[in-house]
Motif scaffolding. Structure first.
Motif, PDB file in Angstrom:
ATOM      1  N   GLU A  65       0.810  -1.226   0.145  1.00 53.18           N
ATOM      2  CA  GLU A  65      -0.001   0.097   0.057  1.00 53.18           C
ATOM      3  C   GLU A  65       1.022   1.266   0.039  1.00 53.18           C
ATOM      4  OE1 GLU A  65      -3.111   0.192  -0.679  1.00 53.18           O
ATOM      5  OE2 GLU A  65      -3.573  -1.828  -0.397  1.00 53.18           O
ATOM      6  N   ASN A  69       1.177   3.997  -3.442  1.00 57.48           N
ATOM      7  CA  ASN A  69       0.808   5.212  -2.941  1.00 57.48           C
ATOM      8  C   ASN A  69       2.157   6.255  -3.528  1.00 57.48           C
ATOM      9  OD1 ASN A  69      -1.563   4.895  -2.270  1.00 57.48           O
ATOM     10  ND2 ASN A  69      -1.130   5.221   0.070  1.00 57.48           N
ATOM     11  N   THR A 103      -6.455  11.039   5.060  1.00 56.23           N
ATOM     12  CA  THR A 103      -7.566   9.922   4.832  1.00 56.23           C
ATOM     13  C   THR A 103      -8.854  10.651   4.144  1.00 56.23           C
ATOM     14  OG1 THR A 103      -8.431  10.414   6.911  1.00 56.23           O
ATOM     15  CG2 THR A 103      -6.833   8.454   6.697  1.00 56.23           C
ATOM     16  N   GLN A 104      -9.712   9.813   3.423  1.00 57.44           N
ATOM     17  CA  GLN A 104     -10.800  10.246   2.865  1.00 57.44           C
ATOM     18  C   GLN A 104     -11.938   9.904   3.558  1.00 57.44           C
ATOM     19  OE1 GLN A 104     -11.367   9.696  -1.271  1.00 57.44           O
ATOM     20  NE2 GLN A 104      -9.428   9.710  -1.829  1.00 57.44           N
ATOM     21  N   GLN A 113      -8.733   3.848  -3.526  1.00 57.81           N
ATOM     22  CA  GLN A 113      -8.403   4.662  -2.731  1.00 57.81           C
ATOM     23  C   GLN A 113      -8.408   4.419  -1.304  1.00 57.81           C
ATOM     24  OE1 GLN A 113     -10.092   8.394  -4.174  1.00 57.81           O
ATOM     25  NE2 GLN A 113      -8.259   8.486  -5.762  1.00 57.81           N
ATOM     26  N   HIS A 114      -8.311   3.339  -0.779  1.00 59.60           N
ATOM     27  CA  HIS A 114      -8.437   2.939   0.550  1.00 59.60           C
ATOM     28  C   HIS A 114      -7.076   2.540   1.303  1.00 59.60           C
ATOM     29  CE1 HIS A 114     -12.884   2.888   0.373  1.00 59.60           C
ATOM     30  NE2 HIS A 114     -12.843   2.257  -0.578  1.00 59.60           N
ATOM     31  N   LEU A 116      -4.489   4.001   2.504  1.00 59.25           N
ATOM     32  CA  LEU A 116      -3.917   4.668   3.819  1.00 59.25           C
ATOM     33  C   LEU A 116      -5.029   4.199   4.933  1.00 59.25           C
ATOM     34  CD1 LEU A 116      -2.291   6.678   5.332  1.00 59.25           C
ATOM     35  CD2 LEU A 116      -3.904   8.578   4.715  1.00 59.25           C
ATOM     36  N   GLU A 117      -6.384   4.056   4.619  1.00 61.27           N
ATOM     37  CA  GLU A 117      -7.435   3.541   5.623  1.00 61.27           C
ATOM     38  C   GLU A 117      -6.874   2.158   6.081  1.00 61.27           C
ATOM     39  OE1 GLU A 117     -11.391   3.837   4.590  1.00 61.27           O
ATOM     40  OE2 GLU A 117     -10.678   5.152   2.996  1.00 61.27           O
ATOM     41  N   LEU A 120      -3.726   2.271   8.219  1.00 61.55           N
ATOM     42  CA  LEU A 120      -4.090   2.889   9.425  1.00 61.55           C
ATOM     43  C   LEU A 120      -4.803   1.803  10.450  1.00 61.55           C
ATOM     44  CD1 LEU A 120      -5.172   6.472   8.617  1.00 61.55           C
ATOM     45  CD2 LEU A 120      -3.025   5.761   9.737  1.00 61.55           C
TER      46      LEU A 120
END
Length: 157
Positions: A65, A69, A103-104, A113-114, A116-117, A120
């Motif tokens: 991940e 990115n 984060t979105q 686009q998950h 970073l989620e 974390l």
């Protein structure tokens, strides 16, 4: 532990084991995961550190991940460092883009686009900081499974 065509180093300094590689393109995401897998295998074989398959999978997921990115949002090379300290592995990715990740808002209809989620959710610690050139992102993964079931990785797997 050298991957062909990559500048990799591994060293044991004050009981800190680390591996670093510099990659040039998005086509090397799999090579970054391979570096993580080799690094963890070396911890098991050469240093007698028992690691579960879950820990190995989570480390490779976080590497994938973070490196994805870096490839997606930063021009030029990126650097991956894996370092064992205090019963955990710090996964650090440096890239040349100074924009810190954000984060979105949760959206069940959003596809993609998950990354970073995910990072974390499975990490014990996370830090993002600007550097004189670019940024450095570090995620910390515990090397031992939490037998009480409170390990962050248990929330996602």
């Amino acid at each position: 532990m050298n991957l062909p065509g990559h500048d990799c180093t591994q060293q044991l300094v004050e009981r800190q084991l680390s591996a670093t590689a510099v990659f040039e393109s998005s086509g090397e995401i799999a090579a970054a995961r391979d570096l993580a897998r080799s690094f963890l295998a070396n911890l098991q074989v050469s240093h007698g550190l028992p690691l579960s398959g879950q820990v190995v999978s989570v480390v490779q997921l976080v590497v994938s991940e973070l490196v994805t990115n870096a490839c997606k949002y930063a021009p030029g090379p990126y650097m991956l460092t894996l370092e064992v300290t205090g019963g955990a592995v710090d996964i650090t990715v440096w890239d040349s883009n100074p924009t810190l990740p954000v984060t979105q808002v949760a959206d069940p209809d959003r596809v993609g686009q998950h990354g970073l989620e995910i990072v974390l959710a499975v990490s014990e610690g996370f830090a993002a900081r600007r550097e004189p050139v670019g940024k450095r992102i570090t995620a910390t993964i515990a090397l031992a499974d939490d037998l009480a079931g409170d390990h962050p990785a248990d929330r996602c797997l």
